[in-house]
Design an enzyme around this catalytic site. Sequence first.
Site, PDB file in Angstrom:
ATOM      1  N   HIS A 121       3.013  -3.812   8.466  1.00 12.03           N
ATOM      2  CA  HIS A 121       3.235  -2.598   9.307  1.00 12.03           C
ATOM      3  C   HIS A 121       4.768  -2.257   8.982  1.00 12.03           C
ATOM      4  O   HIS A 121       5.056  -1.070   9.022  1.00 12.03           O
ATOM      5  CB  HIS A 121       3.121  -2.982  10.745  1.00 12.03           C
ATOM      6  N   HIS A 174      -4.714   3.248  12.581  1.00 10.69           N
ATOM      7  CA  HIS A 174      -4.339   1.884  12.509  1.00 10.69           C
ATOM      8  C   HIS A 174      -4.800   1.434  11.191  1.00 10.69           C
ATOM      9  O   HIS A 174      -3.797   0.895  10.440  1.00 10.69           O
ATOM     10  CB  HIS A 174      -4.230   0.930  13.500  1.00 10.69           C
ATOM     11  N   ASP A 185      -2.532   0.256   7.954  1.00  9.75           N
ATOM     12  CA  ASP A 185      -2.562  -1.057   7.195  1.00  9.75           C
ATOM     13  C   ASP A 185      -2.626  -0.698   5.699  1.00  9.75           C
ATOM     14  O   ASP A 185      -2.146  -1.257   4.894  1.00  9.75           O
ATOM     15  CB  ASP A 185      -3.672  -1.670   7.712  1.00  9.75           C
ATOM     16  N   HIS A 223      -7.417  -5.908   4.572  1.00 12.85           N
ATOM     17  CA  HIS A 223      -6.425  -6.302   3.795  1.00 12.85           C
ATOM     18  C   HIS A 223      -6.906  -6.879   2.398  1.00 12.85           C
ATOM     19  O   HIS A 223      -6.206  -6.363   1.429  1.00 12.85           O
ATOM     20  CB  HIS A 223      -5.426  -7.355   4.503  1.00 12.85           C
TER      21      HIS A 223
HETATM   22 ZN   LIG Z   1      -2.356  -3.823  11.046  1.00 10.91          ZN
END
Ligand SMILES: [Zn+2]
Length: 305
Positions: free
Chosen positions: A78, A235, A239, A262
């Site tokens: 973030h 969001h 990311d 991720h």
């Molecule tokens: Zn995140």
Amino acid sequence: MVYQRTIAKEVKVTGIGLHSGKKVTMKLIPQDSDFGIQFLRVDLPQSRPMQANALTVGTTENATTLGSGLEAIHTVEHLLGTLYGLGINNVLIEIDGPEVPIMDGSGASFVFLLKETGIKNLNKSKKFLVILDTVRVEKDGKWAQFEPHSNLAIESTIVFAHPIIKTQKFNFEFSCESFIQDIARARTFGFARDVDMLKRKGLIKGGSLDNAIVLDDYKVLNPEGLRFNNEFVRHKILDTIGDVSLLGFEIAGKITTYKSGHNLHNLLCRKLLETPSAYEIVAASSLKAEAREAHKLPQFISVSH
Ligand SMILES: [Zn+2]
């Protein structure tokens, strides 16, 4: 000219780590051009600065971690996403613990901090990574790809069997201003039914309704509700920006993701770096005007020279 940026002065911030639950203090220190983003664990006497780079990413379970073992720094995404969003390329981040503070679970607190600190243009042009060819990674029905586009664009789709989330798709065309308005404020999220399992794994010890959207099987538990009705996919874009910023350059290309996380974002970056014919690094001056325009900061952020 699109100049490289740093922050106007040193600034300190304290908060807790989402997964470790530990209090950490972080100091952001201005740097000259071509320094990049580097982290330094000041709580470890032998620690050396670590460049934020896709190839230094260790684990990617529930957060992006730089490095490995005792010197690792967790949950960088973030902060990195916000630095990218404001076009800041050069800063040293000193941190006295293993995890970047989670703040409110979004990039909003970092935007506020950087706005208060001010931004400084450096006397050197930015470089851009321009996508020339499609690069794609797939894993277990999830996928992510880069393809050519004049500016950074991200089209994300998330799919959850939850009545509040379901399928959400968002197409984000990058500019500093739209990053601040549409993406930075979107918070991370989790499910109440997973809390015990995650805590047993030593995760989310610092998690609360103050730093994440938490859902039970039917609804959002946070009394203030959502910041956007599709805050979840927004969001995911925050990311994604944080994770691809680890390529070390501003990006001109489109990223499309489907149920990504991720791990997939990092695999995509690594595959791109392994495919030299799929990208080139160019000076900002050789980009289309609209891509350069997108990197202008909005008026309410003070920029010094
Ligand atoms: Zn995140």
